[in-house]
Design a protein around this motif. Structure first.
Motif, short mmCIF file in Angstrom:
data_model
loop_
_atom_site.label_atom_id
_atom_site.label_comp_id
_atom_site.label_asym_id
_atom_site.label_seq_id
_atom_site.Cartn_x
_atom_site.Cartn_y
_atom_site.Cartn_z
N MET A 23 0.85 -1.19 0.00
CA MET A 23 0.00 0.00 0.00
C MET A 23 0.89 1.25 0.00
O MET A 23 1.93 1.28 0.66
N LEU A 24 0.48 2.28 -0.74
CA LEU A 24 1.22 3.54 -0.82
C LEU A 24 0.49 4.62 -0.04
O LEU A 24 -0.71 4.84 -0.25
N VAL A 25 1.20 5.33 0.85
CA VAL A 25 0.61 6.42 1.65
C VAL A 25 1.54 7.62 1.58
O VAL A 25 2.77 7.47 1.56
N LYS A 26 0.93 8.82 1.57
CA LYS A 26 1.72 10.05 1.55
C LYS A 26 1.42 10.89 2.79
O LYS A 26 0.27 11.04 3.19
N THR A 27 2.49 11.42 3.39
CA THR A 27 2.34 12.44 4.43
C THR A 27 3.15 13.65 3.97
O THR A 27 3.92 13.57 3.01
N TYR A 28 3.00 14.76 4.67
CA TYR A 28 3.61 16.00 4.19
C TYR A 28 4.39 16.69 5.31
O TYR A 28 3.94 16.78 6.45
N GLY A 29 5.60 17.14 4.94
CA GLY A 29 6.45 17.87 5.87
C GLY A 29 7.12 19.01 5.14
O GLY A 29 6.59 19.51 4.14
N SER A 30 8.29 19.41 5.61
CA SER A 30 8.94 20.57 5.00
C SER A 30 10.44 20.54 5.22
O SER A 30 10.94 19.95 6.18
N LYS A 57 -5.93 5.57 10.29
CA LYS A 57 -6.85 6.00 9.24
C LYS A 57 -6.16 7.06 8.37
O LYS A 57 -5.44 7.91 8.88
N THR A 58 -6.42 7.01 7.08
CA THR A 58 -5.70 7.89 6.14
C THR A 58 -6.50 9.10 5.67
O THR A 58 -5.98 9.93 4.94
N GLU A 59 -7.76 9.22 6.11
CA GLU A 59 -8.63 10.28 5.58
C GLU A 59 -8.08 11.69 5.78
O GLU A 59 -8.20 12.56 4.92
N LEU A 89 -4.81 12.61 6.53
CA LEU A 89 -3.37 12.79 6.35
C LEU A 89 -3.02 13.89 5.34
O LEU A 89 -2.02 14.59 5.49
N ASP A 90 -3.85 14.06 4.32
CA ASP A 90 -3.59 15.05 3.27
C ASP A 90 -3.76 16.49 3.76
O ASP A 90 -3.37 17.42 3.05
N ASN A 91 -4.36 16.67 4.93
CA ASN A 91 -4.70 18.02 5.39
C ASN A 91 -3.65 18.64 6.32
O ASN A 91 -3.79 19.79 6.72
N TYR A 92 -2.63 17.86 6.69
CA TYR A 92 -1.72 18.34 7.73
C TYR A 92 -0.25 18.21 7.34
O TYR A 92 0.15 17.25 6.68
N PHE A 93 0.52 19.21 7.76
CA PHE A 93 1.98 19.09 7.80
C PHE A 93 2.31 18.34 9.09
O PHE A 93 1.72 18.62 10.14
N ILE A 94 3.26 17.41 9.03
CA ILE A 94 3.68 16.67 10.22
C ILE A 94 5.21 16.72 10.30
O ILE A 94 5.88 16.35 9.35
N MET A 95 5.73 17.19 11.43
CA MET A 95 7.19 17.23 11.62
C MET A 95 7.52 16.94 13.08
O MET A 95 6.78 17.34 13.99
N ASP A 113 -3.59 8.72 17.91
CA ASP A 113 -4.97 8.90 18.40
C ASP A 113 -5.67 10.04 17.68
O ASP A 113 -6.87 9.99 17.41
N PHE A 114 -4.89 11.09 17.34
CA PHE A 114 -5.46 12.24 16.63
C PHE A 114 -6.01 11.80 15.28
O PHE A 114 -7.15 12.13 14.92
N PHE A 115 -5.22 11.04 14.51
CA PHE A 115 -5.67 10.63 13.17
C PHE A 115 -6.71 9.51 13.23
O PHE A 115 -7.52 9.38 12.31
N ASN A 116 -6.71 8.74 14.29
CA ASN A 116 -7.74 7.69 14.44
C ASN A 116 -9.03 8.22 15.06
O ASN A 116 -9.99 7.47 15.24
N GLY A 117 -9.05 9.53 15.37
CA GLY A 117 -10.26 10.15 15.89
C GLY A 117 -10.56 9.86 17.34
O GLY A 117 -11.65 10.17 17.83
#
Length: 512
Positions: A1-8, A95-97, A99-105, A164-168
């Motif tokens: 499975m391919l998943v994307k997260t976003y940082g800087s 959960k991946t719903e 992930l596209d909305n946040y920068f994570i660092m 826990d944040f991403f799993n709601g």
């Protein structure tokens, strides 16, 4: 499975969005690609330990982590958290719903705790600029990022909290910092004050002129005369930082990892005082992973160089261009970064190696030509960029023991601010110029007009005192500032006379 997260990634004082792609397929190895440095490559060990300690499963398959764009070098340990979250999401544990909305660092400890990162403020600005909903980062950096409006900033302490944040399961309140309240609450909260200094009224006057016009200044005097004490108090009479300047300085300190945890925003003028053994790179910035140097950390503030002749000549020479351009460019084969460096230079020096040349009481022990040789350690081009040369004499016992109250910094600052307001109006149409010290020779001729009496005075001074040609423009700039402090539209003879007095090192007879 391919998943994307976003940082800087931070370059200079700005940030660039980085996409962390994780693919889990059959196999057994772990790969990180996309020009990672050693700190990023070592993330595998931290990520695996943090995931296991947090009670989750580390996949025993082939994991490929790609940091895109792949042609930009990625540095540091702040990619640990987005890599860990992407691995957990790709293995179906998160959960991946969202992930596209946040920068994570964030950097991970082996026990799953989050360690601080550098550059939280420019990264938060980039996240908002790219339209992301929020930014998840270590709690210790959350106030720093929280000053960015229209961005939900969540400060986390452990990997479990982020999961826990991403799993709601649990969603904490975002960190909100009232930028203006933070700014005005702490503005001008200096510990030092000019009222601490006994006597030295003529030196205080010189520093007031320097602050009013943004002039560089050098203090020359024997040991114990109060040069360092006076220099430390110069930021207290400079105009308060405006919000834009505060954000500029905060970004630089954020990138360098030197922003105090308690402060979300820089509210005091920076004051930097590097030791004379400093290297070229430490002063102007650079290195393998370019970082801001002391001149950039002093941006919008004061850079104090104590014992100026003791600095290596190469260190002083690399400072010449940033003094003129008010920025420094660090160039490498594949990229270049630019740091702002608009600062006031305050230097101090003994008049000779023993320190007692021209001392009113003690005898100088230096032999013939030694004083001139000592002064020649400072090059002409550098001295050319210093407007005021001020001789500092020791304070006598009567002044030192006096109970008379000295003038407070706030009173001097009010006069400086009035003079700066005059200059703001004068240079209102020019975005680059803000105060008199920045005037070009052409502008000096247009703005610093003097009458015949003034021309005669400066002509006699140059002939009698042996002032160098380079002193002419400096005298005109300083006299314009003195006139601004006096509320005068014209440069009068007394303004010129005072400015001439501040050119000690240009006198041919000064060193004997």
């Amino acid at each position: 499975m391919l998943v994307k997260t976003y940082g800087s990634a931070v370059y200079g004082v700005d940030a660039l969005t980085i996409t962390i792609e994780v693919s889990i397929v059959s196999g057994t190895k772990y790969f990180v690609v996309g020009l990672p440095d050693n700190a990023v490559k070592e993330s595998m060990f931290r990520v695996e330990s943090a995931i296991r300690t947090s009670g989750y499963h580390m996949p025993r398959q082939r994991i490929v982590v790609n940091l895109a764009p792949a042609d930009i070098r990625k540095e540091g340990s702040a990619y640990d958290l987005p890599i860990a979250i992407a691995i957990l999401a790709a293995s179906g544990q998160i959960k991946t719903e969202e992930l596209d909305n946040y920068f994570i660092m964030g950097e991970l400890s082996l026990d799953g705790g989050l360690q601080s990162i550098k550059g939280a403020l420019p990264i938060a600005i980039q996240a908002r600029g790219d339209g992301y909903k929020g930014f998840i980062l270590p709690k210790v950096n959350s106030r720093e990022a929280g000053i960015v409006n229209d961005l939900q900033v969540y400060g986390m302490e452990t990997l479990v909290e982020v999961i826990d944040f991403f799993n709601g399961k649990e969603k904490p309140e975002p960190v909100v910092v009232d930028t203006r309240e933070e700014f005005f609450r702490q503005i001008n909260s200096y510990e030092q004050d000019f009222s601490d200094v006994k006597g030295q009224e003529n030196i205080k006057r010189a520093l007031e002129i320097a602050a009013a016009g943004g002039h560089n200044v050098i203090l020359i005097g024997p040991p114990g005369a109060g040069k360092t004490m006076l220099a430390k108090r110069l930021p207290t009479i400079l105009p308060p930082l405006n919000l834009q300047e505060a954000l500029e300085s905060t970004k630089i300190y954020s990138v360098a990892g030197k922003l105090p945890v308690a402060n979300a925003l820089m509210t005091e003028r920076p004051y930097r005082s590097p030791h004379h053994t400093i290297s070229d790179v430490a002063l102007v910035g650079g290195g393998m992973n370019p970082q801001p140097g002391e001149i950039s950390l002093a941006h919008n503030g004061v850079l104090f160089l104590d014992e100026l002749p003791e600095f290596k000549r190469s260190v002083l020479e690399v400072m010449r261009q940033p003094l003129e351009d008010r920025k420094v460019s660090i160039s490498r084969a594949k990229f270049s970064v630019e740091y702002p460096s608009s600062f006031m230079l305050v230097a101090s020096m003994n008049p000779c190696p023993c320190g007692f040349f021209n001392h009113p009481e003690k005898e100088c022990l230096c032999g013939p030509g030694i004083v001139q040789k000592y002064l020649s350690k400072i090059s002409g081009p550098l001295l050319d960029r210093i407007d005021l040369h001020v001789e500092v004499t020791p304070v006598n016992f009567t002044e030192l023991s006096s109970s008379r109250d000295a003038e407070k910094s706030s009173e001097i600052r009010n006069r400086v601010m009035k003079a700066r307001e005059v200059q703001d109006k004068r240079f209102a149409e020019n975005d680059v110029l803000h105060f008199n010290a920045q005037m070009s020779p052409n502008m000096v001729r247009q703005i610093c007009v003097i009458d015949e009496t003034g021309q005669l005075l400066i002509k006699r001074a140059m002939e009698k005192l042996g002032l160098s040609a380079r002193a002419y423009d400096r005298i005109l700039k300083v006299s314009r500032t003195i006139a601004d402090l006096a509320g005068s539209e014209k440069i009068e003879a007394e303004h010129l006379a005072e400015a001439i007095h501040y050119r000690s090192l240009d006198r041919e007879s000064w060193a004997g």
